[in-house]
Motif scaffolding. Structure first.
Motif, PDB file in Angstrom:
ATOM      1  N   VAL A  25     -28.670  19.308  30.019  1.00 46.04           N
ATOM      2  CA  VAL A  25     -28.611  17.932  30.498  1.00 46.04           C
ATOM      3  C   VAL A  25     -29.209  17.029  29.425  1.00 46.04           C
ATOM      4  O   VAL A  25     -30.236  17.349  28.818  1.00 46.04           O
ATOM      5  CB  VAL A  25     -29.375  17.788  31.817  1.00 46.04           C
ATOM      6  CG1 VAL A  25     -29.368  16.338  32.300  1.00 46.04           C
ATOM      7  CG2 VAL A  25     -28.784  18.701  32.878  1.00 46.04           C
ATOM      8  N   VAL A  32     -24.059  15.717  30.139  1.00 47.99           N
ATOM      9  CA  VAL A  32     -24.321  17.102  29.753  1.00 47.99           C
ATOM     10  C   VAL A  32     -23.846  17.284  28.320  1.00 47.99           C
ATOM     11  O   VAL A  32     -22.739  16.873  27.959  1.00 47.99           O
ATOM     12  CB  VAL A  32     -23.593  18.100  30.684  1.00 47.99           C
ATOM     13  CG1 VAL A  32     -23.688  19.519  30.137  1.00 47.99           C
ATOM     14  CG2 VAL A  32     -24.175  18.036  32.095  1.00 47.99           C
ATOM     15  N   VAL A 249     -18.744  15.310  33.790  1.00 47.88           N
ATOM     16  CA  VAL A 249     -18.741  16.677  33.258  1.00 47.88           C
ATOM     17  C   VAL A 249     -17.320  17.218  33.153  1.00 47.88           C
ATOM     18  O   VAL A 249     -17.007  18.006  32.249  1.00 47.88           O
ATOM     19  CB  VAL A 249     -19.631  17.591  34.136  1.00 47.88           C
ATOM     20  CG1 VAL A 249     -19.397  19.062  33.804  1.00 47.88           C
ATOM     21  CG2 VAL A 249     -21.100  17.257  33.914  1.00 47.88           C
ATOM     22  N   TYR A 263     -22.978  22.798  36.852  1.00 43.55           N
ATOM     23  CA  TYR A 263     -23.701  21.554  36.599  1.00 43.55           C
ATOM     24  C   TYR A 263     -23.540  20.542  37.729  1.00 43.55           C
ATOM     25  O   TYR A 263     -24.457  19.773  38.016  1.00 43.55           O
ATOM     26  CB  TYR A 263     -23.257  20.934  35.276  1.00 43.55           C
ATOM     27  CG  TYR A 263     -24.006  21.490  34.089  1.00 43.55           C
ATOM     28  CD1 TYR A 263     -25.349  21.187  33.879  1.00 43.55           C
ATOM     29  CD2 TYR A 263     -23.382  22.336  33.179  1.00 43.55           C
ATOM     30  CE1 TYR A 263     -26.046  21.709  32.804  1.00 43.55           C
ATOM     31  CE2 TYR A 263     -24.061  22.864  32.098  1.00 43.55           C
ATOM     32  CZ  TYR A 263     -25.399  22.539  31.909  1.00 43.55           C
ATOM     33  OH  TYR A 263     -26.093  23.066  30.855  1.00 43.55           O
TER      34      TYR A 263
END
Length: 267
Positions: A25, A32, A249, A263
């Motif tokens: 992160v 990310v 992401v 994530y």
């Protein structure tokens, strides 16, 4: 590129069958950072990771905490018959266990199952040399958990297929358990079609009513979907961007669906 977080956060190393990547992160706690590593063929994954510590940006000054996401063969054991003392024996009955492998497991409480898998001891040694706090998880476990939740939408039975690393994981759920779970070598569309329809028939799903959802690195996707729709009325490709409400992401090029899911949804 977003700035790397300076906090004592957990770095993620994804170890595939022929791939390696690092991610974490960012400083803004939203983005990310994803860094794939070019794996040298003919060299062990442990040796590749050892070399990566010399060149990969995310490994030059890493956090002492790491999460290793490993894409490997998984043995599913119902939680009621799981016995930690017997995991090596159970795993070696299902898969040829090499002497240089160690066996691990992840408990999946949502699914009343335990995922048992192996990891190379030399690879683990390289990781232990660089990190103090190590978590090891199977790559597919966040996919199972997320799609299990999706299976509750609507009243149709659903069969799922996840393509990754030239393999196809096919699974289905019945309430809080696996109804079916198996993995197949599937680098070609024709093989994938056969396996998906074979499992569909084995589970006695209804072609005019029940649903098939596939996702990941799908071989010959356009051809495969055309063929599936010759047999099934409700066959779909999961679009990660739509699946996760356009989460940033999902825009990261080359990131596997299982890592995206990890994530966004967690383990």
């Amino acid at each position: 590129m977003p700035e790397i977080s300076k906090k004592n956060q957990r770095l993620t190393i994804r170890v595939g069958r022929g791939s390696l990547s690092f991610s974490c992160v960012a400083e803004n706690e939203t983005d990310v950072i994803y860094e794939p590593y070019v794996v040298k063929s003919g060299v062990s994954m442990a040796a590749n990771l050892r070399e990566a510590f010399k060149t990969a940006d995310l490994l030059l000054n890493p956090s002492p905490r790491v999460r290793v996401v490993i894409d490997t063969d998984v043995l599913m054991v119902p939680v009621e018959i799981f016995d930690e003392k017997n995991i090596e024996t159970m795993y070696s009955h299902a898969y040829p266990k090499k002497e240089q492998d160690a066996v691990y497991y992840n408990v999946l409480p949502d699914l009343n199952a335990v995922a048992v898998f192996a990891m190379n001891k030399d690879l683990r040694l390289v990781i232990d040399d660089h990190f103090q706090d190590v978590q090891i998880v199977t790559a597919i476990s966040p996919v199972w958990r997320h799609l299990h939740q999706r299976s509750f939408t609507g009243n149709r039975h659903k069969l799922y297929g996840y393509f990754h690393e030239k393999r196809l994981d096919i699974f289905s759920f019945q309430q809080n358990r696996f109804k079916f779970c198996n993995s197949f070598e599937a680098s070609r569309g024709h093989d994938s079609l056969y396996f998906l329809l074979y499992v569909w028939k084995q589970l006695q799903l209804q072609p005019e009513y029940d649903e098939l959802h596939i996702v990941g690195d799908i071989p010959e996707q356009e051809w495969l979907m055309e063929e599936l729709k010759n047999f099934l009325q409700k066959a779909y490709v999961i679009n990660p961007s739509a699946d996760f409400n356009r989460h940033p992401v999902t825009e990261i090029k080359g990131m596997p669906y299982d890592l995206q899911t990890l994530y966004i949804k967690g383990r």
